[in-house]
Design a protein around this motif. Sequence first.
Motif, PDB file in Angstrom:
ATOM      1  N   LYS A  76      16.364  35.864 -54.662  1.00  0.00           N
ATOM      2  CA  LYS A  76      15.251  34.917 -54.590  1.00  0.00           C
ATOM      3  C   LYS A  76      13.998  35.451 -55.292  1.00  0.00           C
ATOM      4  O   LYS A  76      12.870  35.085 -54.949  1.00  0.00           O
ATOM      5  CB  LYS A  76      14.933  34.570 -53.136  1.00  0.00           C
ATOM      6  N   LYS A  77      14.187  36.298 -56.307  1.00  0.00           N
ATOM      7  CA  LYS A  77      13.050  36.791 -57.086  1.00  0.00           C
ATOM      8  C   LYS A  77      12.714  35.852 -58.244  1.00  0.00           C
ATOM      9  O   LYS A  77      11.615  35.875 -58.773  1.00  0.00           O
ATOM     10  CB  LYS A  77      13.349  38.184 -57.631  1.00  0.00           C
ATOM     11  N   ILE A 123      20.852  40.939 -64.762  1.00  0.00           N
ATOM     12  CA  ILE A 123      19.526  41.016 -64.117  1.00  0.00           C
ATOM     13  C   ILE A 123      19.119  39.642 -63.608  1.00  0.00           C
ATOM     14  O   ILE A 123      18.622  39.494 -62.475  1.00  0.00           O
ATOM     15  CB  ILE A 123      18.479  41.565 -65.105  1.00  0.00           C
ATOM     16  N   TYR A 124      19.335  38.620 -64.433  1.00  0.00           N
ATOM     17  CA  TYR A 124      19.035  37.245 -64.015  1.00  0.00           C
ATOM     18  C   TYR A 124      19.824  36.877 -62.765  1.00  0.00           C
ATOM     19  O   TYR A 124      19.272  36.328 -61.795  1.00  0.00           O
ATOM     20  CB  TYR A 124      19.353  36.280 -65.152  1.00  0.00           C
ATOM     21  N   LYS A 125      21.122  37.161 -62.767  1.00  0.00           N
ATOM     22  CA  LYS A 125      21.973  36.826 -61.627  1.00  0.00           C
ATOM     23  C   LYS A 125      21.456  37.508 -60.362  1.00  0.00           C
ATOM     24  O   LYS A 125      21.362  36.874 -59.290  1.00  0.00           O
ATOM     25  CB  LYS A 125      23.405  37.265 -61.918  1.00  0.00           C
ATOM     26  N   ASP A 126      21.121  38.800 -60.467  1.00  0.00           N
ATOM     27  CA  ASP A 126      20.604  39.531 -59.304  1.00  0.00           C
ATOM     28  C   ASP A 126      19.292  38.940 -58.812  1.00  0.00           C
ATOM     29  O   ASP A 126      19.079  38.810 -57.590  1.00  0.00           O
ATOM     30  CB  ASP A 126      20.409  41.013 -59.654  1.00  0.00           C
ATOM     31  N   GLU A 127      18.403  38.568 -59.735  1.00  0.00           N
ATOM     32  CA  GLU A 127      17.099  38.029 -59.339  1.00  0.00           C
ATOM     33  C   GLU A 127      17.239  36.677 -58.648  1.00  0.00           C
ATOM     34  O   GLU A 127      16.489  36.372 -57.712  1.00  0.00           O
ATOM     35  CB  GLU A 127      16.184  37.913 -60.553  1.00  0.00           C
ATOM     36  N   SER A 178      26.209  43.815 -75.400  1.00  0.00           N
ATOM     37  CA  SER A 178      25.888  44.594 -74.194  1.00  0.00           C
ATOM     38  C   SER A 178      24.469  44.310 -73.715  1.00  0.00           C
ATOM     39  O   SER A 178      24.201  44.280 -72.511  1.00  0.00           O
ATOM     40  CB  SER A 178      26.067  46.094 -74.468  1.00  0.00           C
ATOM     41  N   VAL A 179      23.538  44.084 -74.663  1.00  0.00           N
ATOM     42  CA  VAL A 179      22.163  43.732 -74.285  1.00  0.00           C
ATOM     43  C   VAL A 179      22.153  42.399 -73.539  1.00  0.00           C
ATOM     44  O   VAL A 179      21.478  42.241 -72.513  1.00  0.00           O
ATOM     45  CB  VAL A 179      21.260  43.649 -75.532  1.00  0.00           C
ATOM     46  N   ALA A 180      22.911  41.431 -74.039  1.00  0.00           N
ATOM     47  CA  ALA A 180      22.965  40.115 -73.404  1.00  0.00           C
ATOM     48  C   ALA A 180      23.551  40.207 -71.997  1.00  0.00           C
ATOM     49  O   ALA A 180      23.007  39.640 -71.038  1.00  0.00           O
ATOM     50  CB  ALA A 180      23.788  39.162 -74.260  1.00  0.00           C
TER      51      ALA A 180
END
Length: 321
Positions: A297-298, A289-293, A281-283
């Motif tokens: 374009k963050k 979060i990575y996908k959203d960033e 679940s942590v992974a």
Amino acid sequence: MFGLKKYTFGNKPLTRFFKQRYSSHPVNNNVRSLTIADIKDKYMNGMPLTMITAYDYLTAKWVQETQSDMLLVGDSMAMTSLGYTSTTELPFEEFKYHVASVTRASGSSMIVVDMPFGSFEQSYSYGVANAIELLKINPKVTSLKIECGNHDRDHYTIGFIRELCERGIPVMSHIGLTPQRANSLGGFKVQGNQSANDILSLYNTAKYLQKIGCWSILMECIPYKVATFITENLNIPTIGIGAGNGTNGQVLVISDMLGLSPDNNLQSLPRFVKNYDQLNSVAIKNLKIYKDEVEQKKFPSIEHSFKLKETIWKDFLDLIK
């Protein structure tokens, strides 16, 4: 890129070269692995023994960093890591590939390797050849682990284990609940809890396996009183999983104890497993979060990018003009 890094040894300064690390950079640490003699010394001194499973370089590196006494390359990888529904589906060639991966991780943990279903049942000569093949994958492979039925019924496996021991091949035998034989046992059930004769059969099996040369015995899903009694009446180390605290050591499956498997949840874990974290679940949380960033374009930001001298960039622009 090479640089200089200063170290000290006592009062003397030392300097050595080091390389800048990128995302993947191997480190060569020559660490002496524990031997069977080391394990027996701990056993004789009454020190509890630790064993954890690993299935690839990454999980093996985690285990090696803990300095666990033993690392088990178990055929449980079939269900916990490779998506099979049973350990009996695991192809021998695929298993050997993972054994090789595990042995690349440096550390002191002694490596024990399962003999998966189908690797020895065909004949003694076939099984011995496969046993030797596993040992030749890497010198770090110190012992084989073999699931064995009770000695009064499973004459073939008892004989095969004797064949290996007589050839000087170290064997850790595995009794009680043996997942490769789950169908013949009526499923994944506690063993040695139905009658006094069942307990006697387990006890005599353990004694016989010691007699023919096994250097240790793993006991799975056995009542703790039975496992403790067997341990107290043997002269070799016992490792328990679901066998209580009276054995000489313990082993757990890494994906169970760390919550690595996508299908794992606390309700479905066996009773004998202690879950220390839920890394699956942590992974997933951090990958989301990575996908959203990325989508926003963050990421990557400027600190994650390589720079270029402005003079070189200007020369390039002049060239394309």
